[in-house]
Scaffold this motif. Structure first.
Motif, short mmCIF file in Angstrom:
data_model
loop_
_atom_site.label_atom_id
_atom_site.label_comp_id
_atom_site.label_asym_id
_atom_site.label_seq_id
_atom_site.Cartn_x
_atom_site.Cartn_y
_atom_site.Cartn_z
N GLY A 28 48.54 17.48 1.39
CA GLY A 28 48.01 16.92 2.63
C GLY A 28 47.73 15.44 2.51
O GLY A 28 48.05 14.65 3.42
N PHE A 29 47.16 15.04 1.39
CA PHE A 29 46.88 13.61 1.18
C PHE A 29 48.18 12.83 1.05
O PHE A 29 48.30 11.71 1.56
N ALA A 30 49.16 13.42 0.37
CA ALA A 30 50.46 12.75 0.21
C ALA A 30 51.10 12.51 1.58
O ALA A 30 51.67 11.43 1.82
N ARG A 31 51.01 13.50 2.47
CA ARG A 31 51.55 13.30 3.84
C ARG A 31 50.80 12.18 4.54
O ARG A 31 51.41 11.33 5.19
N LEU A 32 49.48 12.18 4.42
CA LEU A 32 48.66 11.15 5.04
C LEU A 32 49.03 9.75 4.53
O LEU A 32 49.11 8.79 5.30
N ALA A 33 49.25 9.63 3.22
CA ALA A 33 49.55 8.34 2.60
C ALA A 33 51.04 8.01 2.62
O ALA A 33 51.44 6.92 2.24
N ASN A 34 51.86 8.98 3.04
CA ASN A 34 53.32 8.80 3.07
C ASN A 34 53.88 8.50 1.67
O ASN A 34 54.65 7.57 1.48
N VAL A 35 53.43 9.31 0.71
CA VAL A 35 53.91 9.20 -0.67
C VAL A 35 54.27 10.59 -1.18
O VAL A 35 53.99 11.59 -0.53
N GLN A 36 54.87 10.65 -2.35
CA GLN A 36 55.22 11.92 -2.96
C GLN A 36 53.96 12.60 -3.51
O GLN A 36 53.09 11.93 -4.08
N PRO A 37 53.86 13.92 -3.37
CA PRO A 37 52.70 14.62 -3.94
C PRO A 37 52.53 14.39 -5.44
O PRO A 37 51.40 14.33 -5.93
#
Length: 76
Positions: A28-37
């Motif tokens: 979820g945080f990766a989606r928010l930050a637009n980065v890879q998990p």
């Protein structure tokens, strides 16, 4: 207006971890930050530094400070 709050590195790591939890976890945080998990996961394990993209997504800003060493302090 945002209030500036100084944090120790340990406090920053806890705030970052709390932001990841609040986003629903690593994915979820990766989606928010637009980065890879995997980037978020490595940052949580302190394998990689927490870069400006992750810090901004967590609402944290890195500020670097310098000072002169006094003559009694040994050089690094």
């Amino acid at each position: 207006m945002l209030r500036s709050t100084r944090m120790t590195e340990a406090q920053m790591l806890e705030a970052f971890s709390a932001a990841v939890r609040a986003a629903g976890g690593v994915r979820g945080f990766a989606r928010l930050a637009n980065v890879q998990p995997s980037y978020v996961s490595r940052a949580l394990r302190c394998e990689d530094g927490i870069g400006p993209t992750l810090l901004a997504a967590a609402g944290i800003e890195r500020i670097v400070r310098y000072r002169r060493m006094t003559p009694t302090e040994p050089a690094p």
